[in-house]
Write a protein that holds these residues in place. Structure first.
Motif, PDB file in Angstrom:
ATOM      1  N   PRO A 205     -10.521 -41.244  -3.976  1.00 55.06           N
ATOM      2  CA  PRO A 205     -10.319 -42.208  -5.063  1.00 55.06           C
ATOM      3  C   PRO A 205      -8.838 -42.497  -5.290  1.00 55.06           C
ATOM      4  N   MET A 206      -8.478 -43.771  -5.204  1.00 55.63           N
ATOM      5  CA  MET A 206      -7.105 -44.204  -5.418  1.00 55.63           C
ATOM      6  C   MET A 206      -7.105 -45.363  -6.416  1.00 55.63           C
ATOM      7  N   PRO A 207      -5.994 -45.587  -7.112  1.00 52.67           N
ATOM      8  CA  PRO A 207      -5.950 -46.674  -8.096  1.00 52.67           C
ATOM      9  C   PRO A 207      -6.232 -48.038  -7.468  1.00 52.67           C
ATOM     10  N   ILE A 208      -6.933 -48.877  -8.220  1.00 56.96           N
ATOM     11  CA  ILE A 208      -7.117 -50.273  -7.808  1.00 56.96           C
ATOM     12  C   ILE A 208      -5.756 -50.930  -7.688  1.00 56.96           C
ATOM     13  N   LYS A 209      -4.904 -50.648  -8.632  1.00 54.52           N
ATOM     14  CA  LYS A 209      -3.506 -51.076  -8.635  1.00 54.52           C
ATOM     15  C   LYS A 209      -2.775 -50.185  -9.617  1.00 54.52           C
ATOM     16  N   GLN A 210      -1.473 -50.108  -9.466  1.00 50.40           N
ATOM     17  CA  GLN A 210      -0.680 -49.222 -10.317  1.00 50.40           C
ATOM     18  C   GLN A 210       0.656 -49.893 -10.624  1.00 50.40           C
ATOM     19  N   LEU A 211       1.008 -49.958 -11.909  1.00 55.54           N
ATOM     20  CA  LEU A 211       2.267 -50.571 -12.315  1.00 55.54           C
ATOM     21  C   LEU A 211       3.436 -49.753 -11.780  1.00 55.54           C
ATOM     22  N   LEU A 236       6.056 -44.096  -4.756  1.00 55.73           N
ATOM     23  CA  LEU A 236       4.773 -44.539  -4.192  1.00 55.73           C
ATOM     24  C   LEU A 236       4.061 -43.310  -3.650  1.00 55.73           C
ATOM     25  N   ARG A 237       3.504 -42.542  -4.543  1.00 56.87           N
ATOM     26  CA  ARG A 237       2.991 -41.240  -4.153  1.00 56.87           C
ATOM     27  C   ARG A 237       1.703 -40.910  -4.902  1.00 56.87           C
ATOM     28  N   TYR A 238       1.004 -39.935  -4.379  1.00 56.67           N
ATOM     29  CA  TYR A 238      -0.193 -39.409  -5.043  1.00 56.67           C
ATOM     30  C   TYR A 238      -0.207 -37.899  -4.867  1.00 56.67           C
ATOM     31  N   TRP A 239      -1.034 -37.238  -5.665  1.00 53.64           N
ATOM     32  CA  TRP A 239      -1.111 -35.780  -5.596  1.00 53.64           C
ATOM     33  C   TRP A 239      -2.115 -35.360  -4.530  1.00 53.64           C
ATOM     34  N   ASP A 240      -1.623 -34.700  -3.503  1.00 58.64           N
ATOM     35  CA  ASP A 240      -2.459 -34.198  -2.413  1.00 58.64           C
ATOM     36  C   ASP A 240      -2.877 -32.776  -2.739  1.00 58.64           C
ATOM     37  N   GLU A 241      -4.156 -32.609  -3.082  1.00 58.14           N
ATOM     38  CA  GLU A 241      -4.624 -31.285  -3.493  1.00 58.14           C
ATOM     39  C   GLU A 241      -4.561 -30.282  -2.353  1.00 58.14           C
ATOM     40  N   ASP A 242      -4.833 -30.726  -1.131  1.00 57.74           N
ATOM     41  CA  ASP A 242      -4.783 -29.816   0.009  1.00 57.74           C
ATOM     42  C   ASP A 242      -3.359 -29.328   0.264  1.00 57.74           C
ATOM     43  N   GLY A 244      -0.957 -29.469  -1.980  1.00 56.54           N
ATOM     44  CA  GLY A 244      -0.406 -28.917  -3.213  1.00 56.54           C
ATOM     45  C   GLY A 244       0.900 -29.551  -3.630  1.00 56.54           C
ATOM     46  N   LYS A 245       1.068 -30.846  -3.312  1.00 55.46           N
ATOM     47  CA  LYS A 245       2.305 -31.533  -3.657  1.00 55.46           C
ATOM     48  C   LYS A 245       2.072 -33.042  -3.670  1.00 55.46           C
ATOM     49  N   PHE A 246       3.068 -33.773  -4.198  1.00 53.26           N
ATOM     50  CA  PHE A 246       3.013 -35.226  -4.141  1.00 53.26           C
ATOM     51  C   PHE A 246       3.369 -35.701  -2.740  1.00 53.26           C
ATOM     52  N   VAL A 247       2.634 -36.711  -2.276  1.00 50.70           N
ATOM     53  CA  VAL A 247       2.816 -37.234  -0.929  1.00 50.70           C
ATOM     54  C   VAL A 247       2.938 -38.755  -0.994  1.00 50.70           C
ATOM     55  N   THR A 248       3.889 -39.312  -0.227  1.00 50.10           N
ATOM     56  CA  THR A 248       3.992 -40.760  -0.055  1.00 50.10           C
ATOM     57  C   THR A 248       3.339 -41.112   1.276  1.00 50.10           C
ATOM     58  N   PRO A 249       2.142 -41.704   1.248  1.00 50.79           N
ATOM     59  CA  PRO A 249       1.415 -41.957   2.493  1.00 50.79           C
ATOM     60  C   PRO A 249       2.006 -43.122   3.283  1.00 50.79           C
ATOM     61  N   SER A 250       1.844 -43.077   4.584  1.00 54.49           N
ATOM     62  CA  SER A 250       2.211 -44.205   5.435  1.00 54.49           C
ATOM     63  C   SER A 250       1.029 -45.152   5.535  1.00 54.49           C
ATOM     64  N   GLY A 251       1.316 -46.411   5.766  1.00 57.98           N
ATOM     65  CA  GLY A 251       0.246 -47.391   5.917  1.00 57.98           C
ATOM     66  C   GLY A 251       0.604 -48.704   5.274  1.00 57.98           C
ATOM     67  N   SER A 252      -0.422 -49.519   4.991  1.00 51.49           N
ATOM     68  CA  SER A 252      -0.237 -50.860   4.437  1.00 51.49           C
ATOM     69  C   SER A 252      -0.401 -50.839   2.913  1.00 51.49           C
ATOM     70  N   TYR A 253       0.657 -51.235   2.227  1.00 50.24           N
ATOM     71  CA  TYR A 253       0.652 -51.336   0.775  1.00 50.24           C
ATOM     72  C   TYR A 253       0.548 -52.806   0.375  1.00 50.24           C
ATOM     73  N   SER A 254      -0.210 -53.076  -0.685  1.00 49.60           N
ATOM     74  CA  SER A 254      -0.270 -54.421  -1.254  1.00 49.60           C
ATOM     75  C   SER A 254       0.611 -54.459  -2.491  1.00 49.60           C
ATOM     76  N   VAL A 255       1.617 -55.324  -2.462  1.00 50.15           N
ATOM     77  CA  VAL A 255       2.536 -55.484  -3.592  1.00 50.15           C
ATOM     78  C   VAL A 255       2.141 -56.754  -4.338  1.00 50.15           C
ATOM     79  N   MET A 256       1.848 -56.617  -5.627  1.00 53.71           N
ATOM     80  CA  MET A 256       1.347 -57.724  -6.436  1.00 53.71           C
ATOM     81  C   MET A 256       2.270 -57.988  -7.613  1.00 53.71           C
ATOM     82  N   VAL A 257       2.519 -59.250  -7.884  1.00 49.80           N
ATOM     83  CA  VAL A 257       3.394 -59.654  -8.980  1.00 49.80           C
ATOM     84  C   VAL A 257       2.612 -60.572  -9.907  1.00 49.80           C
TER      85      VAL A 257
END
Length: 272
Positions: A205-211, A236-242, A244-257
């Motif tokens: 589960p990840m945010p639909i969008k995040q300010l 641009l990070r999320y908490w990786d439970e496995d 045990g730290k915040f991680v900035t994932p690689s991949g495609s981000y959608s930037v919305m204004v």
């Protein structure tokens, strides 16, 4: 018969009913206080008190040329008011000069530019029980998939704004987000441009969008300005439970204004 019914309503609400029928416009101030919302007190619903809802409906019958001013510190399900009353001003708990501030907005001496710092839902039926506060279970603008009464970041103005020219670029440890905003209305005013980000698909589960950023700008009518906002990739990070730290994932981000979480005007993907 209508005259009798109106007489009953006027008698029921005393001078308020008489004033509503005779005046050009009704400014009805309603809301809640610390007897209903405060630290350590749970609310049983998110509506205005029943007597206030009834009062607004009855006064509206006498004079539909109405403004409702809300005094509250939290979300309110004001569905009937939204559907019927021409104008709503959310004054929050405005302090000693609140009356002056509201008057300046109502008389057009100030062009409002406030934005909601929370989501206004249609009712508590849209939210899961509060037995466990699991945000991913449909809570807040980040995970709520319904249509809110008013979305996070929402706010009106006496003027209008147009967005254009979005450019999103990779700048090493930052992302540069640039775009233009033009005041296309008839009045000078402020716009609060907001940047939201959608993360790459992670299989969790990840945010639909995040300010991730915003900028408030003052523009005279017809004026256009360029805005550039830097986003740190470390944010641009999320908490990786496995891990045990915040991680900035690689991949495609959608930037919305856009002008709110539900009013996205421009979007662009970026991969890193």
């Amino acid at each position: 018969m209508p005259e009798i019914e109106n007489k009953v309503r006027i008698d029921l609400y005393g001078e308020a009913g008489k004033a509503a029928r005779e005046c050009d416009m009704v400014v009805a101030v309603h809301g809640i206080n610390r007897t209903i919302e405060r630290e350590g007190k749970d609310r049983s619903d998110i509506f205005l008190p029943e007597d206030q809802r009834e009062f607004i409906k009855e006064i509206y019958k006498l004079n539909p040329n109405m403004v409702v001013v809300l005094v509250a510190g939290s979300s309110l399900a004001i569905n009937w008011i939204e559907d019927h009353v021409p104008a709503i001003v959310n004054a929050w708990y405005s302090g000693e000069q609140g009356g002056t501030a509201v008057a300046e907005v109502l008389f057009g001496d100030y062009n409002p530019a406030g934005r909601l710092p929370l989501t206004y839902y249609n009712s508590l039926d849209e939210l899961p029980p509060f037995d466990e506060y699991e945000i991913t279970d449909g809570r807040t603008y980040q995970y709520f998939r319904g249509t809110p009464l008013y979305p996070f970041g929402y706010g009106l103005s006496y003027t209008t704004f147009k967005y254009s020219g979005l450019s999103v670029s990779d700048a090493g440890d930052k992302i540069n987000v640039s775009f233009d905003v033009r005041n296309t209305g008839r009045f000078d005013g402020d716009e609060v441009a907001q940047i939201y980000v959608k993360f790459p698909h992670m299989g969790i589960p990840m945010p639909i969008k995040q300010l991730k950023g915003f900028r408030r700008v003052n523009l005279k009518k017809g004026e256009k300005t360029g805005i550039t906002i830097e986003l740190d990739k470390s944010e641009l990070r999320y908490w990786d439970e496995d891990a045990g730290k915040f991680v900035t994932p690689s991949g495609s981000y959608s930037v919305m204004v856009g002008a709110s979480s539900d009013d996205i005007r421009l979007s662009q993907d970026i991969v890193f």
